[in-house]
Every structure is written in structure tokens, then in C-alpha cells.
Motif scaffolding. Sequence first.
Motif, PDB file in Angstrom:
ATOM      1  N   MET A   1       0.832  -1.200   0.000  1.00 55.03           N
ATOM      2  CA  MET A   1       0.000   0.000   0.000  1.00 55.03           C
ATOM      3  C   MET A   1       0.865   1.248   0.000  1.00 55.03           C
ATOM      4  O   MET A   1       2.061   1.191   0.281  1.00 55.03           O
ATOM      5  N   LEU A   2       0.256   2.376  -0.326  1.00 56.18           N
ATOM      6  CA  LEU A   2       0.963   3.638  -0.467  1.00 56.18           C
ATOM      7  C   LEU A   2       0.331   4.697   0.433  1.00 56.18           C
ATOM      8  O   LEU A   2      -0.883   4.877   0.412  1.00 56.18           O
ATOM      9  N   THR A   3       1.139   5.390   1.213  1.00 59.08           N
ATOM     10  CA  THR A   3       0.651   6.499   2.030  1.00 59.08           C
ATOM     11  C   THR A   3       0.533   7.734   1.149  1.00 59.08           C
ATOM     12  O   THR A   3       1.451   8.061   0.399  1.00 59.08           O
ATOM     13  N   VAL A   4      -0.616   8.390   1.215  1.00 52.39           N
ATOM     14  CA  VAL A   4      -0.821   9.644   0.488  1.00 52.39           C
ATOM     15  C   VAL A   4      -1.458  10.656   1.426  1.00 52.39           C
ATOM     16  O   VAL A   4      -2.129  10.289   2.398  1.00 52.39           O
ATOM     17  N   HIS A   5      -1.232  11.920   1.134  1.00 45.00           N
ATOM     18  CA  HIS A   5      -1.820  13.009   1.902  1.00 45.00           C
ATOM     19  C   HIS A   5      -2.648  13.877   0.967  1.00 45.00           C
ATOM     20  O   HIS A   5      -2.365  13.963  -0.231  1.00 45.00           O
ATOM     21  N   THR A   6      -3.653  14.529   1.501  1.00 44.29           N
ATOM     22  CA  THR A   6      -4.514  15.399   0.711  1.00 44.29           C
ATOM     23  C   THR A   6      -3.667  16.358  -0.120  1.00 44.29           C
ATOM     24  O   THR A   6      -2.773  17.006   0.408  1.00 44.29           O
ATOM     25  N   GLY A   7      -3.930  16.401  -1.421  1.00 50.51           N
ATOM     26  CA  GLY A   7      -3.223  17.304  -2.317  1.00 50.51           C
ATOM     27  C   GLY A   7      -1.994  16.711  -2.984  1.00 50.51           C
ATOM     28  O   GLY A   7      -1.427  17.325  -3.892  1.00 50.51           O
ATOM     29  N   ASP A   8      -1.539  15.515  -2.551  1.00 49.08           N
ATOM     30  CA  ASP A   8      -0.383  14.889  -3.206  1.00 49.08           C
ATOM     31  C   ASP A   8      -0.692  14.646  -4.684  1.00 49.08           C
ATOM     32  O   ASP A   8      -1.815  14.287  -5.043  1.00 49.08           O
ATOM     33  N   LEU A   9       0.322  14.811  -5.534  1.00 47.80           N
ATOM     34  CA  LEU A   9       0.164  14.535  -6.959  1.00 47.80           C
ATOM     35  C   LEU A   9       0.427  13.056  -7.193  1.00 47.80           C
ATOM     36  O   LEU A   9       1.475  12.535  -6.819  1.00 47.80           O
ATOM     37  N   LEU A  10      -0.548  12.382  -7.790  1.00 42.37           N
ATOM     38  CA  LEU A  10      -0.469  10.944  -8.023  1.00 42.37           C
ATOM     39  C   LEU A  10      -0.496  10.642  -9.508  1.00 42.37           C
ATOM     40  O   LEU A  10      -1.187  11.314 -10.273  1.00 42.37           O
ATOM     41  N   GLN A  11       0.253   9.612  -9.900  1.00 46.72           N
ATOM     42  CA  GLN A  11       0.169   9.056 -11.255  1.00 46.72           C
ATOM     43  C   GLN A  11      -0.619   7.766 -11.100  1.00 46.72           C
ATOM     44  O   GLN A  11      -0.166   6.838 -10.432  1.00 46.72           O
ATOM     45  N   VAL A  12      -1.810   7.711 -11.667  1.00 48.64           N
ATOM     46  CA  VAL A  12      -2.702   6.560 -11.525  1.00 48.64           C
ATOM     47  C   VAL A  12      -2.448   5.595 -12.670  1.00 48.64           C
ATOM     48  O   VAL A  12      -2.508   5.974 -13.838  1.00 48.64           O
ATOM     49  N   TYR A  13      -2.150   4.332 -12.327  1.00 46.56           N
ATOM     50  CA  TYR A  13      -1.858   3.307 -13.337  1.00 46.56           C
ATOM     51  C   TYR A  13      -2.986   2.317 -13.535  1.00 46.56           C
ATOM     52  O   TYR A  13      -3.183   1.818 -14.631  1.00 46.56           O
ATOM     53  N   GLU A  14      -3.711   1.986 -12.467  1.00 47.60           N
ATOM     54  CA  GLU A  14      -4.763   0.972 -12.585  1.00 47.60           C
ATOM     55  C   GLU A  14      -5.817   1.218 -11.534  1.00 47.60           C
ATOM     56  O   GLU A  14      -5.497   1.477 -10.375  1.00 47.60           O
ATOM     57  N   GLN A  15      -7.085   1.178 -11.942  1.00 46.48           N
ATOM     58  CA  GLN A  15      -8.187   1.215 -10.988  1.00 46.48           C
ATOM     59  C   GLN A  15      -8.832  -0.163 -11.024  1.00 46.48           C
ATOM     60  O   GLN A  15      -9.395  -0.565 -12.027  1.00 46.48           O
ATOM     61  N   HIS A  16      -8.696  -0.889  -9.931  1.00 50.65           N
ATOM     62  CA  HIS A  16      -9.151  -2.267  -9.823  1.00 50.65           C
ATOM     63  C   HIS A  16     -10.613  -2.292  -9.390  1.00 50.65           C
ATOM     64  O   HIS A  16     -11.054  -1.441  -8.626  1.00 50.65           O
TER      65      HIS A  16
END
Length: 120
Positions: A43-58
Amino acid sequence: QAAAPTHSAPAADAVGSGAKATDEEKSWSARALSTFEATGTNMLTVHTGDLLQVYEQHGSGWTYAKNLSLTSPSNFGWIPSWIVPTQPMEESTEPDHPQPLAQARPLSAAAAASQAQAAA
């Protein structure tokens, strides 16, 4: 909530090197809508506003992404799908320059005088 998928897709080294151009072309960028603290190694920790590169939505409700706001090598992993908007930033249906909903009409001299008296 369902457990995060156990596989890691795509491989971090393949994406980072650009070797899998097709994965890069299918991915999209988004800002995290909320904070999520990873509870597992995949899993990946993210915070509100972080820029994410989305690869797959399962279909299980999990999304595989890279947190572009982190500089650590472990910035790939699964996050809940509700963390990211459902639509890519680049493919927004909103026009670049929103059109006004109604055209403003100039006031007649009589209407302008009437509003000025009401404001006084």
C-alpha cells in the motif's frame, strides 16, 4: 472494505525507465482528495493534495498509483479508489474558459437611476 490486490502492477522499474510506454500512456495524473496511511507493504501512504500518477483502478475498490510528491523509492502502491478523482485531470469535460451562464444586459438610464436611489 476489500483487501488491496496482492500483485504489484506495473513494475516500478519498468515504469520508471519508460520501458513500458503503453502503461505510461494509459496512466493519468490526479491530486489526492484525502489522506490514507498505508497498513501493508503493498500500500501507499498519500496526503490530501499529493500529486499521483494513476496506473490501474481495480474493480475491488483499490487503485495502483505512484505518489509523485514523495521522493522515496517506495512511492508505488495501492490506495483506496476514493482517494483519487474518477476523471483524469487532462480529460476534464469542463471548458478551459467557462462561459457565463447568462449574458449581462446593460441597464437603461431609468433603471440605473432607480437602483442608485434605492442604494442611497
